[in-house]
Design an enzyme around this catalytic site. Structure first.
Site, PDB file in Angstrom:
ATOM      1  N   GLU A  35       0.835  -1.212   0.000  1.00 41.38           N
ATOM      2  CA  GLU A  35       0.000   0.000   0.000  1.00 41.38           C
ATOM      3  C   GLU A  35       0.867   1.259   0.000  1.00 41.38           C
ATOM      4  OE1 GLU A  35      -3.951  -0.774   2.538  1.00 41.38           O
ATOM      5  OE2 GLU A  35      -2.179  -1.737   3.371  1.00 41.38           O
ATOM      6  N   ASP A  37       3.875   1.481  -1.235  1.00 42.19           N
ATOM      7  CA  ASP A  37       4.441   1.613  -2.582  1.00 42.19           C
ATOM      8  C   ASP A  37       3.456   2.233  -3.560  1.00 42.19           C
ATOM      9  OD1 ASP A  37       6.399  -1.457  -2.490  1.00 42.19           O
ATOM     10  OD2 ASP A  37       6.768   0.573  -1.732  1.00 42.19           O
ATOM     11  N   SER A  82      30.868  20.396  22.694  1.00 42.74           N
ATOM     12  CA  SER A  82      30.998  19.017  23.164  1.00 42.74           C
ATOM     13  C   SER A  82      30.637  18.976  24.640  1.00 42.74           C
ATOM     14  CB  SER A  82      32.410  18.501  22.919  1.00 42.74           C
ATOM     15  OG  SER A  82      33.322  19.362  23.536  1.00 42.74           O
ATOM     16  N   LEU A  83      30.617  17.785  25.190  1.00 42.80           N
ATOM     17  CA  LEU A  83      30.251  17.605  26.600  1.00 42.80           C
ATOM     18  C   LEU A  83      31.478  17.199  27.401  1.00 42.80           C
ATOM     19  CD1 LEU A  83      27.027  15.451  26.132  1.00 42.80           C
ATOM     20  CD2 LEU A  83      27.089  17.748  27.109  1.00 42.80           C
ATOM     21  N   LYS A 115      23.504   8.365  25.972  1.00 44.81           N
ATOM     22  CA  LYS A 115      24.518   9.001  25.129  1.00 44.81           C
ATOM     23  C   LYS A 115      24.727   8.098  23.920  1.00 44.81           C
ATOM     24  CE  LYS A 115      28.788  11.550  25.082  1.00 44.81           C
ATOM     25  NZ  LYS A 115      29.255  11.107  23.787  1.00 44.81           N
ATOM     26  N   ARG A 136      28.884  17.671  12.396  1.00 47.61           N
ATOM     27  CA  ARG A 136      29.376  18.592  13.414  1.00 47.61           C
ATOM     28  C   ARG A 136      30.698  19.245  12.979  1.00 47.61           C
ATOM     29  NH1 ARG A 136      32.890  17.941  17.768  1.00 47.61           N
ATOM     30  NH2 ARG A 136      32.455  19.319  19.519  1.00 47.61           N
ATOM     31  N   LYS A 290      21.378  16.749  31.788  1.00 49.96           N
ATOM     32  CA  LYS A 290      21.255  18.167  31.441  1.00 49.96           C
ATOM     33  C   LYS A 290      20.321  18.826  32.447  1.00 49.96           C
ATOM     34  CE  LYS A 290      21.557  16.846  26.575  1.00 49.96           C
ATOM     35  NZ  LYS A 290      20.836  16.602  25.321  1.00 49.96           N
ATOM     36  N   CYS A 411      49.774 -32.459  25.165  1.00 51.00           N
ATOM     37  CA  CYS A 411      50.179 -33.870  25.190  1.00 51.00           C
ATOM     38  C   CYS A 411      51.196 -34.229  24.104  1.00 51.00           C
ATOM     39  CB  CYS A 411      48.964 -34.776  25.066  1.00 51.00           C
ATOM     40  SG  CYS A 411      48.249 -34.822  23.421  1.00 51.00           S
ATOM     41  N   CYS A 426      43.532 -31.717  18.277  1.00 50.34           N
ATOM     42  CA  CYS A 426      44.566 -32.584  18.818  1.00 50.34           C
ATOM     43  C   CYS A 426      44.102 -34.022  18.614  1.00 50.34           C
ATOM     44  CB  CYS A 426      44.735 -32.302  20.309  1.00 50.34           C
ATOM     45  SG  CYS A 426      45.616 -33.601  21.169  1.00 50.34           S
TER      46      CYS A 426
HETATM   47  S1  IVH Z   1      23.930  17.103  23.920  1.00 53.39           S
HETATM   48  C1  IVH Z   1      26.375  20.921  24.206  1.00 53.39           C
HETATM   49  N1  IVH Z   1      22.854  14.732  24.162  1.00 53.39           N
HETATM   50  O1  IVH Z   1      27.968  13.581  22.495  1.00 53.39           O
HETATM   51  C2  IVH Z   1      26.058  19.503  24.246  1.00 53.39           C
HETATM   52  N2  IVH Z   1      24.924  14.932  23.026  1.00 53.39           N
HETATM   53  O2  IVH Z   1      30.353  15.061  23.644  1.00 53.39           O
HETATM   54  C3  IVH Z   1      25.540  19.020  22.999  1.00 53.39           C
HETATM   55  N3  IVH Z   1      25.766  12.785  22.160  1.00 53.39           N
HETATM   56  O3  IVH Z   1      28.756  15.717  19.888  1.00 53.39           O
HETATM   57  C4  IVH Z   1      25.322  17.595  22.963  1.00 53.39           C
HETATM   58  N4  IVH Z   1      24.099  11.563  22.834  1.00 53.39           N
HETATM   59  O4  IVH Z   1      27.485  13.624  19.327  1.00 53.39           O
HETATM   60  C5  IVH Z   1      23.900  15.437  23.697  1.00 53.39           C
HETATM   61  N5  IVH Z   1      21.762  12.695  24.422  1.00 53.39           N
HETATM   62  C6  IVH Z   1      22.798  13.410  23.944  1.00 53.39           C
HETATM   63  C7  IVH Z   1      23.855  12.811  23.232  1.00 53.39           C
HETATM   64  C8  IVH Z   1      24.913  13.605  22.799  1.00 53.39           C
HETATM   65  C9  IVH Z   1      25.246  11.567  22.196  1.00 53.39           C
HETATM   66  C10 IVH Z   1      27.072  13.139  21.531  1.00 53.39           C
HETATM   67  C11 IVH Z   1      27.009  14.211  20.501  1.00 53.39           C
HETATM   68  C12 IVH Z   1      27.970  15.263  20.922  1.00 53.39           C
HETATM   69  C13 IVH Z   1      28.807  14.547  21.924  1.00 53.39           C
HETATM   70  C14 IVH Z   1      29.258  15.526  22.973  1.00 53.39           C
END
Ligand code: IVH
Length: 672
Positions: A35, A37, A82-83, A115, A136, A290, A411, A426
Site C-alpha cells: 500500500e 508503494d 561538546s560535553l 549518550k 558537526r 542536562k 600432550c 589434537c
Molecule cells: S547534547 C552541548 N545529548 O555527544 C552539548 N549529546 O560530547 C551538545 N551525544 O557531539 C550535545 N548523545 O554527538 C547530547 N543525548 C545526547 C547525546 C549527545 C550523544 C554526543 C554528541 C555530541 C557529543 C558531545
C-alpha cells in the site's frame, strides 16, 4: 483542476511522511509495504507530470540522487559544542555540586538521556521543511550532507505540525541500529569488502558517502536530543518539554529519556540504562545529564567549548587497544585447538584483559593479526574478550605471522585440520590431559564400558587429583586411592571397584565406541566390530578396507586412521588390554564374505521358532542391519504370521520377502 492536483500531491506527501513515521520512528506500521508503494508511485507519477510542483523535501526525493564530487562546508550559526565527561560517581557528585552552587539551589531537576554512540548532526527546517543537514565537523564548520540525510527514513522531510517555526535547527545523533550493522557486515563479507569494526564507524562511513544511493542502502537511524538556533517559535521553558515537542513533530526521540531529581536520581538512571545497555537496539557509551530548566541552563553557562549545565556520564570503555605479545593455542575438551592472543594487560569495560580468543586459523588470516600488532580488543558482557581489528598503522616491521603448531602443547600428539573444517584438533584423544575428563566420561558411559557409579563429578576429582591420566589407569585404582575423594565412603568405593572390574568383560563394539574416536558413534562402532571381527584387523585396516564397512565414508575412515596412527592412542589400547579388558571375538574375519553383510532387513509378524530379538541378533551377527520400517533401501523383509502393512509395502516396492526357513538357510550359507 490544477488545485486538485496540488492538493492531492500535498495529501500524498503528508500520508507518506506519516507512514514513514509509523514504520521507522514508532515501529508500528499501519499499512502494508504494498500500500505504501502504491501511494509512493502515485506521488511519483504526479510529480513527473508536474515537475514545477516537485520540492526537495518530497518523500520521493529520499532515494538518493546524483553523487557529489565533494561536500560543501557549512558554518553552524550556534556552535556545536561538546560535553565534559564523568567516569565515576564522585565526578557526578562534583558536577551536581557545581550546578547547585551556580544557581544556589538543591535537588535540581535533570533531563537525562542515553549518550548515543553515533555522530552529531544538525538539521535545519524552514517553514517545517527539511532544508539542510550537516555534520558537526569541528563544531563551527561542518559538511553539508543534506542529500544523505534525506535518505534516512526516520528523519521527517516535513515537520508534522500546521504551525512550524519559521526556522529551527534540530540536533541529534545519526547512528546505525545493531541489527542493521550485523546485516551490513554480512553483505560486506559476501561481497568480499572490508567489515566495519562497530556500528559507529559504519554510521560515519555511510553518512560521509559522496553517493547518496550508498547511504540510502545502509539504513541509518536518527535520534533528536536538542535544538540549536530557532526563529519564529516560542521555546518551551524546559529541555524535557522541548524534546517532547520534537517528538510530536514526528522526530525520533529515544524512549529512554526521563527527568530525575538530584544526584541519587542521576546515579539510579545510570544504573538502569547500564543494565539495559546490551538489550538496546543501538549502541550507547554512557548517559547524558542536562539541567532541565532552560533559564537555569543560561544562568549556569559555559566553560570553554562545553556547557557547565550538562555532563556525559560514560560507561567504562568496552573496547581498548593493546599489544599482541604472543599467540598460542588452547586445547578444548573435545580436542579443538583454539588460538589465543596473549595481550599486554589492558582495561576493557572495567576488567583487565590479558587474553583474547582468535577463534581459529582462518579468523587470524582474515583479520590479519600478527604477533607484535596493536589490536582493538572488545569485551561484551561475560563472553571471552575478542580481537576486533588490527591497528595497521602501528604494525612494527618485525611483526610475526602465527603458525599453527603441529603438536598439541598439552600432550604432544599431532594436530590435524581436516579439509573443509575450520577447527584444528589434537589427535591425542584419550591420552591428552586436556581431553581426559571428557574422554574418561565417555569411556565409562553406559553405552560404552558401562562403569556404574563413575560420573562426571567423580572423574573431575580423579583427574584433578592426578589419580587417572587415561582410561587404563581406572583399572589400577585401589580402595586407598578412592576413599580419599570427596563423598566417597568405603562402601561406595568398593561398589565402584566392582563396577570397574565388571566392565572388563565387554564387547568389541562397546570397546571401539569407548575409545572416543571422532565420528565413531555407537552404530559405526557396531559396524566396525562386525566387519573386522577383532581389534587387530581394525587397527591394521587401511582406508580401502575401512571404506568397505557399511556407512563408513571418507571422513570416518580418516578419523579412524588418524586415531590409530597416533602412538599414544595405541599405548592406551595396549594398556587396556593388558589390564584385562576383553571381549569375545564373536565374528571371525570371514564375516566379510557373508552374503548378508550390509543387507538391510525388516522383520514383521510372528516367526515360528525365533523371537524377533533372536532373529535380529543372528542377522546382525552375520553383518546385516535390522531396521524398523520398509523403504527402497530395504533388501529383505522377514515375514512371520499375521504380518501387516509392512508386508504389503514390501510387495508394493518389489522387495524380497523371506520366511524364517529361508533366513536360516541364508545364515547357513555363510559357513559353507
Ligand atoms: S547534547 C552541548 N545529548 O555527544 C552539548 N549529546 O560530547 C551538545 N551525544 O557531539 C550535545 N548523545 O554527538 C547530547 N543525548 C545526547 C547525546 C549527545 C550523544 C554526543 C554528541 C555530541 C557529543 C558531545
Amino acid at each position: 483542476m490544477f488545485a486538485d492536483i496540488q492538493n492531492r500531491i500535498a495529501e500524498l506527501r503528508q500520508q507518506l511522511e506519516y507512514h514513514n513515521y509509523r514504520y521507522y520512528v514508532v515501529d508500528t506500521p499501519e499499512i502494508s509495504d504494498a500500500e505504501y508503494d502504491q501511494l509512493f508511485r502515485e506521488l511519483q507519477a504526479l510529480e513527473q507530470a508536474h515537475p514545477d510542483l516537485l520540492i526537495p523535501s518530497s518523500p520521493t526525493q529520499r532515494v538518493g540522487g546524483a553523487a557529489l564530487s565533494e561536500f560543501a562546508q557549512v558554518s553552524h550559526i550556534t556552535p556545536m559544542l561538546s560535553l565534559n565527561n564523568a567516569f565515576s560517581d564522585a565526578e557526578v557528585q562534583a558536577f551536581d555540586k557545581r550546578v547547585c552552587d551556580a544557581i544556589d539551589l538543591v535537588d535540581i531537576n535533570y533531563a537525562v538521556e542515553p549518550k548515543f554512540d553515533g555522530l552529531a548532526i544538525s538539521l535545519v527546517y524552514e517553514q517545517g521543511q527539511l532544508v539542510s543537514g550537516a555534520t558537526r565537523g569541528d563544531g563551527y564548520v561542518g559538511e553539508d550532507v543534506t542529500a544523505n540525510i534525506r535518505t534516512i527514513r526516520a528523519i521527517p522531510m516535513t515537520l508534522a505540525t500546521a504551525t512550524p517555526p519559521s526556522r529551527i535547527e534540530i540536533r541529534g545523533e545519526v547512528l546505525m541500529l545493531k541489527a542493521d550493522f550485523i546485516k551490513l557486515n554480512q553483505v560486506q563479507l559476501k561481497n568480499q569488502l572490508k567489515e566495519f569494526a562497530n556500528p559507529r564507524n559504519a554510521a560515519a562511513g555511510s553518512l560521509r558517502q559522496l553517493d547518496p544511493r550508498i547511504t540510502a542502502a545502509r539504513g541509518l537511524h536518527f535520534f533528536a536530543y536538542g535544538v540549536g538556533q530557532c526563529e519564529g517559535w516560542d521555546m518551551p521553558s524546559h529541555h524535557s518539554q522541548m524534546t517532547q515537542q520534537l517528538a510530536t513533530w514526528h522526530l525520533p526521540v529515544a524512549r529512554q529519556v526521563a527527568v530525575v531529581v538530584g544526584v541519587a536520581g542521576l546515579l539510579d538512571y545510570y544504573q538502569r540504562i547500564g543494565n539495559m545497555r546490551e538489550q538496546l537496539p543501538f549502541d550507547i557509551d554512557g548517559v547524558v545529564y542536562k539541567v532541565d530548566d532552560l533559564a537555569q541552563q543560561a544562568q549556569i553557562g559555559y566553560i570553554a567549548r562545553a556547557p557547565k549545565f550538562a555532563i556525559a556520564h560514560k560507561f567504562p570503555a568496552q573496547e581498548a587497544t593493546t599489544l599482541v605479545l604472543d599467540i598460542d593455542v588452547q586445547v578444548g575438551r573435545t580436542g579443538a585447538i583454539t588460538p589465543v592472543a596473549r595481550l599486554a594487560p589492558v582495561l576493557v569495560g572495567g576488567v583487565t584483559v590479558t587474553n583474547a580468543t582468535l577463534h581459529n586459523e582462518d579468523e587470524i588470516l582474515r583479520k590479519d593479526i600478527r604477533i607484535g600488532d596493536s589490536v582493538n580488543v572488545r569485551r561484551a558482557g561475560d563472553v571471552i574478550p575478542e580481537v576486533v581489528s588490527v591497528v595497521l598503522s602501528r604494525r612494527p616491521v618485525d611483526a610475526r605471522r602465527f603458525v599453527m603448531p603441529t603438536r598439541c602443547p598439552v600432550c604432544g600428539s599431532h594436530i590435524v585440520r581436516l579439509e573443509n573444517e575450520t577447527i584444528a584438533r589434537c589427535t591425542g584423544g584419550l591420552y591428552c590431559p586436556a581431553q581426559r575428563k571428557q574422554a574418561l566420561w565417555h569411556f565409562a558411559s553406559r553405552r560404552a564400558m558401562d562403569i556404574d557409579g563413575l560420573g562426571e563429578k567423580l572423574i573431575e576429582q580423579m583427574v584433578d587429583a592426578d589419580l587417572v591420566q587415561h582410561p587404563a589407569d581406572l583399572y589400577r585404582l585401589g580402595l586407598l586411592n578412592l576413599v580419599g575423594l570427596e563423598r566417597m565412603a568405603e562402601k561406595s568405593a568398593q561398589n565402584l571397584l566392582v563396577a570397574i572390574e565388571k566392565s572388563k568383560h565387554t564387547t568389541l563394539a562397546r570397546f571401539i565406541y569407548a575409545l572416543g574416536i571422532r565420528h565413531v558413534g555407537e552404530q559405526t562402532a557396531k559396524d566396525l566390530a562386525r566387519y573386522f571381527g577383532n581389534l587387530d584387523s581394525l587397527i591394521k585396516a587401511d582406508e580401502l578396507n575401512l571404506l568397505q564397512v557399511p556407512d563408513v565414508g571418507g571422513v570416518v575412515a580418516n578419523a579412524i586412521l588418524q586415531f590409530f596412527a597416533e602412538p599414544h592412542n595405541r599405548t592406551v589400547v595396549d594398556l587396556l588390554c593388558a589390564a584385562g579388558v576383553h571381549w569375545d571375538d564373536a565374528m571371525p574375519d570371514n564375516v566379510v564374505n557373508s552374503a548378508l553383510l550390509g543387507k538391510v532387513f525388516v522383520i514383521t509378524g510372528t516367526l515360528p521358532t525365533l523371537s524377533r530379538d533372536e532373529a535380529k541378533a543372528k542377522l546382525e551377527a552375520a553383518g546385516a542391519k535390522v531396521t524398523g520400517s520398509v523403504s527402497k533401501k530395504t533388501d529383505y523383509v522377514l515375514v512371520g504370521a499375521d504380518a501387516g502393512s509392512k508386508l504389503s509395502k514390501a510387495q508394493d516396492l518389489g522387495i524380497a520377502i523371506i520366511d524364517e526357513v529361508s533366513l536360516l538357510n541364508l545364515l547357513g550359507q555363510q559357513h559353507d
